[in-house]
Design a protein around this motif. Structure first.
Motif, PDB file in Angstrom:
ATOM      1  N   ASN A   5       0.854  -1.184   0.000  1.00 41.75           N
ATOM      2  CA  ASN A   5       0.000   0.000   0.000  1.00 41.75           C
ATOM      3  C   ASN A   5       0.891   1.236   0.000  1.00 41.75           C
ATOM      4  O   ASN A   5       1.834   1.343   0.766  1.00 41.75           O
ATOM      5  N   LYS A   6       0.595   2.128  -0.865  1.00 44.53           N
ATOM      6  CA  LYS A   6       1.336   3.382  -0.948  1.00 44.53           C
ATOM      7  C   LYS A   6       0.508   4.474  -0.289  1.00 44.53           C
ATOM      8  O   LYS A   6      -0.684   4.582  -0.533  1.00 44.53           O
ATOM      9  N   VAL A   7       1.136   5.264   0.506  1.00 43.27           N
ATOM     10  CA  VAL A   7       0.451   6.341   1.207  1.00 43.27           C
ATOM     11  C   VAL A   7       1.232   7.625   0.995  1.00 43.27           C
ATOM     12  O   VAL A   7       2.455   7.647   1.123  1.00 43.27           O
ATOM     13  N   ILE A   8       0.526   8.665   0.654  1.00 42.28           N
ATOM     14  CA  ILE A   8       1.153   9.975   0.514  1.00 42.28           C
ATOM     15  C   ILE A   8       0.909  10.750   1.801  1.00 42.28           C
ATOM     16  O   ILE A   8      -0.226  10.856   2.259  1.00 42.28           O
ATOM     17  N   GLN A   9       1.976  11.257   2.383  1.00 33.56           N
ATOM     18  CA  GLN A   9       1.867  12.048   3.602  1.00 33.56           C
ATOM     19  C   GLN A   9       1.945  13.531   3.244  1.00 33.56           C
ATOM     20  O   GLN A   9       2.758  13.925   2.420  1.00 33.56           O
ATOM     21  N   SER A  50      -1.522  15.379   7.070  1.00 28.67           N
ATOM     22  CA  SER A  50      -1.911  13.970   7.029  1.00 28.67           C
ATOM     23  C   SER A  50      -2.008  13.350   8.413  1.00 28.67           C
ATOM     24  O   SER A  50      -2.688  12.356   8.595  1.00 28.67           O
ATOM     25  N   SER A  51      -1.306  13.909   9.379  1.00 35.04           N
ATOM     26  CA  SER A  51      -1.351  13.346  10.733  1.00 35.04           C
ATOM     27  C   SER A  51      -1.708  14.443  11.731  1.00 35.04           C
ATOM     28  O   SER A  51      -1.463  15.627  11.498  1.00 35.04           O
ATOM     29  N   SER A  52      -2.242  14.005  12.844  1.00 36.68           N
ATOM     30  CA  SER A  52      -2.611  14.984  13.862  1.00 36.68           C
ATOM     31  C   SER A  52      -1.378  15.657  14.455  1.00 36.68           C
ATOM     32  O   SER A  52      -1.441  16.809  14.880  1.00 36.68           O
ATOM     33  N   ASP A  53      -0.238  14.956  14.470  1.00 35.00           N
ATOM     34  CA  ASP A  53       0.999  15.573  14.969  1.00 35.00           C
ATOM     35  C   ASP A  53       1.432  16.727  14.073  1.00 35.00           C
ATOM     36  O   ASP A  53       1.840  17.780  14.571  1.00 35.00           O
ATOM     37  N   ASP A  54       1.338  16.529  12.754  1.00 28.33           N
ATOM     38  CA  ASP A  54       1.679  17.612  11.825  1.00 28.33           C
ATOM     39  C   ASP A  54       0.723  18.787  12.002  1.00 28.33           C
ATOM     40  O   ASP A  54       1.135  19.947  11.984  1.00 28.33           O
TER      41      ASP A  54
END
Length: 173
Positions: A5-9, A50-54
């Protein structure tokens, strides 16, 4: 053959030359012009992270820039709290989850709209209507809400800007 699976962040990119010069909150611009855009910027931060940390990191930086420009921390919190990272999927689809949450508490069918002229007395009249509405709703006399609606007209800002423009062209001899 194994497939991965490829995921773009995504995370927010801030140009090094961005000076974060926002409208000074002590100007004569309307309150909505000075503060309402903060919610839109918060939505942009949510969508582009893409993430809550970002998102949290971007929001901390954004708050820092606003406080540096002397924005009220209480008002920053009020406008940022309208959306949170959990709304991301809905925001990416173009939905407005803050409106859905807001409307759950209101019965939209029982509003009475009161027309208010856009004149110098407008702030006093709209405040009075809201005071009466709050008083009546606290007594549970009616389930009807009173909503002031400002008619189209000249705002104090447009009048002041026109006066400033007229004065700048004035050349006494």
């Amino acid at each position: 053959m194994a497939y991965r699976n490829k995921v773009i962040q995504f995370e927010l990119f801030d140009k090094p030359t961005n000076l974060h010069i926002y409208t000074d909150p002590s100007t004569f611009y309307p309150f909505s012009y000075v503060y309402n855009w903060i919610q839109g910027e918060n939505i942009r931060l949510i969508r582009n992270s893409s993430s809550s940390d970002d998102y949290d990191r971007s929001l901390r930086e954004f708050r820092k820039f606003l406080v540096r420009r002397k924005y009220s921390e209480e008002l920053i919190d009020r406008f940022v709290s309208l959306n949170y990272y959990g709304d991301r999927n809905e925001l990416l689809d173009g939905a407005k989850p803050h409106k859905t949450r807001e409307n759950k508490d209101k019965d939209l069918g029982n509003n009475r709209y009161i027309s208010v002229r856009n004149s110098g007395s407008r702030p006093l009249l709209t405040s009075a209507i809201l005071v009466v509405d709050n008083f009546v709703s606290s007594l549970n006399i009616l389930d009807t809400r009173l909503v002031p609606v400002v008619q189209k007209g000249k705002s104090i800002v447009s009048v002041m800007n026109q006066a400033k423009k007229n004065l700048s062209g004035y050349n006494p001899k």
